[in-house]
Design a protein around this motif. Structure first.
Motif, PDB file in Angstrom:
ATOM      1  N   VAL A  44       1.098  -3.098   5.337  1.00 47.25           N
ATOM      2  CA  VAL A  44       1.368  -4.501   5.026  1.00 47.25           C
ATOM      3  C   VAL A  44       0.468  -5.018   3.893  1.00 47.25           C
ATOM      4  CG1 VAL A  44      -0.225  -5.539   6.685  1.00 47.25           C
ATOM      5  CG2 VAL A  44       1.971  -6.658   6.211  1.00 47.25           C
ATOM      6  N   ALA A  45      -0.411  -4.182   3.355  1.00 48.77           N
ATOM      7  CA  ALA A  45      -1.392  -4.620   2.361  1.00 48.77           C
ATOM      8  C   ALA A  45      -0.762  -5.269   1.130  1.00 48.77           C
ATOM      9  CB  ALA A  45      -2.278  -3.447   1.931  1.00 48.77           C
ATOM     10  N   VAL A  46       0.282  -4.680   0.579  1.00 49.10           N
ATOM     11  CA  VAL A  46       0.915  -5.243  -0.622  1.00 49.10           C
ATOM     12  C   VAL A  46       1.482  -6.624  -0.310  1.00 49.10           C
ATOM     13  CG1 VAL A  46       2.815  -4.972  -2.274  1.00 49.10           C
ATOM     14  CG2 VAL A  46       1.396  -3.020  -1.685  1.00 49.10           C
ATOM     15  N   ALA A  47       2.091  -6.770   0.853  1.00 50.38           N
ATOM     16  CA  ALA A  47       2.655  -8.067   1.236  1.00 50.38           C
ATOM     17  C   ALA A  47       1.557  -9.095   1.476  1.00 50.38           C
ATOM     18  CB  ALA A  47       3.533  -7.913   2.472  1.00 50.38           C
ATOM     19  N   ILE A  48       0.410  -8.658   1.994  1.00 50.93           N
ATOM     20  CA  ILE A  48      -0.702  -9.587   2.205  1.00 50.93           C
ATOM     21  C   ILE A  48      -1.225 -10.103   0.880  1.00 50.93           C
ATOM     22  CG2 ILE A  48      -3.119  -9.725   2.945  1.00 50.93           C
ATOM     23  CD1 ILE A  48      -2.323  -8.179   5.440  1.00 50.93           C
ATOM     24  N   VAL A  70       1.996   9.308  -7.383  1.00 51.57           N
ATOM     25  CA  VAL A  70       0.697   8.829  -6.894  1.00 51.57           C
ATOM     26  C   VAL A  70      -0.379   9.863  -7.205  1.00 51.57           C
ATOM     27  CG1 VAL A  70      -0.612   8.035  -4.879  1.00 51.57           C
ATOM     28  CG2 VAL A  70       1.823   7.468  -5.088  1.00 51.57           C
ATOM     29  N   ARG A  71      -0.089  11.134  -6.935  1.00 49.89           N
ATOM     30  CA  ARG A  71      -1.063  12.191  -7.249  1.00 49.89           C
ATOM     31  C   ARG A  71      -1.354  12.248  -8.743  1.00 49.89           C
ATOM     32  NH1 ARG A  71       2.054  14.798  -3.512  1.00 49.89           N
ATOM     33  NH2 ARG A  71       3.129  16.005  -5.099  1.00 49.89           N
ATOM     34  N   ASP A 104     -11.072  -0.343   8.961  1.00 54.51           N
ATOM     35  CA  ASP A 104     -12.273   0.423   9.301  1.00 54.51           C
ATOM     36  C   ASP A 104     -11.933   1.851   9.711  1.00 54.51           C
ATOM     37  OD1 ASP A 104     -13.788  -1.807   8.729  1.00 54.51           O
ATOM     38  OD2 ASP A 104     -14.170  -2.334  10.828  1.00 54.51           O
ATOM     39  N   ALA A 105     -10.885   2.015  10.494  1.00 50.05           N
ATOM     40  CA  ALA A 105     -10.496   3.355  10.946  1.00 50.05           C
ATOM     41  C   ALA A 105     -10.052   4.209   9.761  1.00 50.05           C
ATOM     42  CB  ALA A 105      -9.379   3.268  11.977  1.00 50.05           C
ATOM     43  N   GLN A 106      -9.302   3.613   8.841  1.00 50.13           N
ATOM     44  CA  GLN A 106      -8.859   4.349   7.660  1.00 50.13           C
ATOM     45  C   GLN A 106     -10.054   4.717   6.784  1.00 50.13           C
ATOM     46  OE1 GLN A 106      -6.031   2.307   5.161  1.00 50.13           O
ATOM     47  NE2 GLN A 106      -5.578   4.149   3.992  1.00 50.13           N
ATOM     48  N   THR A 107     -11.020   3.821   6.680  1.00 52.22           N
ATOM     49  CA  THR A 107     -12.225   4.086   5.896  1.00 52.22           C
ATOM     50  C   THR A 107     -12.980   5.267   6.487  1.00 52.22           C
ATOM     51  OG1 THR A 107     -12.394   1.774   5.227  1.00 52.22           O
ATOM     52  CG2 THR A 107     -14.411   3.084   5.102  1.00 52.22           C
ATOM     53  N   ALA A 108     -13.150   5.271   7.796  1.00 47.35           N
ATOM     54  CA  ALA A 108     -13.862   6.362   8.461  1.00 47.35           C
ATOM     55  C   ALA A 108     -13.121   7.685   8.279  1.00 47.35           C
ATOM     56  CB  ALA A 108     -14.042   6.044   9.944  1.00 47.35           C
ATOM     57  N   GLU A 109     -11.811   7.647   8.433  1.00 47.56           N
ATOM     58  CA  GLU A 109     -11.006   8.867   8.289  1.00 47.56           C
ATOM     59  C   GLU A 109     -11.104   9.430   6.873  1.00 47.56           C
ATOM     60  OE1 GLU A 109      -6.293   9.910   8.299  1.00 47.56           O
ATOM     61  OE2 GLU A 109      -7.015   8.546   9.870  1.00 47.56           O
ATOM     62  N   LEU A 110     -11.019   8.556   5.872  1.00 47.91           N
ATOM     63  CA  LEU A 110     -11.110   9.027   4.492  1.00 47.91           C
ATOM     64  C   LEU A 110     -12.500   9.595   4.216  1.00 47.91           C
ATOM     65  CD1 LEU A 110      -9.908   9.375   1.666  1.00 47.91           C
ATOM     66  CD2 LEU A 110     -10.608   7.009   1.181  1.00 47.91           C
ATOM     67  N   LEU A 163      -7.363  11.128  -2.003  1.00 54.43           N
ATOM     68  CA  LEU A 163      -7.206   9.770  -2.533  1.00 54.43           C
ATOM     69  C   LEU A 163      -5.740   9.345  -2.558  1.00 54.43           C
ATOM     70  CD1 LEU A 163      -9.799   9.901  -5.443  1.00 54.43           C
ATOM     71  CD2 LEU A 163      -9.922   8.434  -3.412  1.00 54.43           C
ATOM     72  N   ALA A 164      -4.860  10.243  -2.965  1.00 57.27           N
ATOM     73  CA  ALA A 164      -3.431   9.911  -3.008  1.00 57.27           C
ATOM     74  C   ALA A 164      -2.924   9.573  -1.603  1.00 57.27           C
ATOM     75  CB  ALA A 164      -2.628  11.062  -3.612  1.00 57.27           C
ATOM     76  N   GLY A 165      -3.358  10.328  -0.613  1.00 63.28           N
ATOM     77  CA  GLY A 165      -2.958  10.044   0.759  1.00 63.28           C
ATOM     78  C   GLY A 165      -3.480   8.697   1.242  1.00 63.28           C
ATOM     79  N   ALA A 166      -4.726   8.396   0.911  1.00 60.98           N
ATOM     80  CA  ALA A 166      -5.314   7.119   1.328  1.00 60.98           C
ATOM     81  C   ALA A 166      -4.617   5.944   0.651  1.00 60.98           C
ATOM     82  CB  ALA A 166      -6.807   7.101   1.011  1.00 60.98           C
ATOM     83  N   LEU A 167      -4.320   6.079  -0.634  1.00 68.25           N
ATOM     84  CA  LEU A 167      -3.642   4.995  -1.352  1.00 68.25           C
ATOM     85  C   LEU A 167      -2.224   4.795  -0.833  1.00 68.25           C
ATOM     86  CD1 LEU A 167      -4.917   5.719  -4.967  1.00 68.25           C
ATOM     87  CD2 LEU A 167      -5.531   3.765  -3.517  1.00 68.25           C
ATOM     88  N   THR A 168      -1.535   5.877  -0.539  1.00 72.54           N
ATOM     89  CA  THR A 168      -0.177   5.776  -0.007  1.00 72.54           C
ATOM     90  C   THR A 168      -0.192   5.101   1.365  1.00 72.54           C
ATOM     91  OG1 THR A 168       0.539   7.701  -1.268  1.00 72.54           O
ATOM     92  CG2 THR A 168       1.871   7.104   0.654  1.00 72.54           C
ATOM     93  N   ALA A 169      -1.149   5.469   2.209  1.00 72.65           N
ATOM     94  CA  ALA A 169      -1.258   4.835   3.529  1.00 72.65           C
ATOM     95  C   ALA A 169      -1.588   3.356   3.389  1.00 72.65           C
ATOM     96  CB  ALA A 169      -2.317   5.546   4.371  1.00 72.65           C
TER      97      ALA A 169
END
Length: 195
Positions: free
Chosen positions: A99-103, A182-183, A69-75, A88-94
């Motif tokens: 842990v998202a890929v591992a999840i 990424v960019r 949620d915090a990342q969504t608000a920041e983006l 977008l590149a910054g958001a995807l990199t973050a």
């Protein structure tokens, strides 16, 4: 394992331990014993707070989704600043540097976890679905500001960016992609709609 040790915010300690194990060793290393050892507590602590290990994992995944949620608000707040590609590149990199890929791998790896998540999350992989919502919301804000085309299909663009981003970051044992890669990917996906 230590017993009788007072733990503050046990759930968070256990979730943080699961993060570290996933990032360091991958989903196959994530066991109740590994989590409690990493958290520095007795194995029984986990089972006092959760019905079983899959219940723990389901709550862990949903907790990590809630943290987006915090990342969504920041983006979304970045709409109208910088460039759409850089934002977008910054958001995807973050997102994929977390842990998202591992999840995603964990959910794929454990049938019972998927079944439990389906009770409250009927479609998709929770982390990726939430990421699509985050990106679509941002793109909608940029569309409202005229920085992307008025007829841009933000939902399809978001899914394309998340899917392609996941492919770039999927190898958790290798080096992450270079920021330029990424960019470049983001620029290619949004090339037809960026103004």
């Amino acid at each position: 394992m230590p017993t009788g040790v007072a733990l503050r915010d046990v759930r968070e300690q256990l979730f943080d331990a699961a993060d570290r194990i996933l990032l360091r060793d991958g989903p196959s290393a994530l066991t109740s014993r590994a989590v409690t050892a990493e958290a520095g507590c007795a194995k029984g602590v986990l089972h006092r707070h959760f019905e079983d290990f899959d219940a723990f994992l389901a709550e862990f995944v949903l907790d990590r989704v809630d943290r987006m949620d915090a990342q969504t608000a920041e983006l979304r707040e970045s709409a109208g600043t910088g460039t759409v590609t850089a934002n977008l590149a910054g958001a995807l990199t973050a997102l994929f540097g977390s842990v998202a890929v591992a999840i995603v791998a964990l959910i794929t790896f454990r049938d019972e976890l998927r079944a439990r998540l389906r009770r409250t999350w009927p479609a998709g992989v929770p982390v990726l679905t939430e990421a699509c919502i985050m990106i679509a919301s941002y793109l909608g804000a940029e569309r409202d500001l005229g920085r992307i085309a008025a007829d841009a299909d933000v939902d399809t663009l978001a899914a394309t960016l998340i899917g392609t981003g996941h492919l770039l970051f999927a190898d958790r044992t290798g080096a992450p992609p270079e920021p330029a890669a990424v960019r470049k990917m983001v620029a290619a996906v949004i090339a037809g709609v960026e103004r």
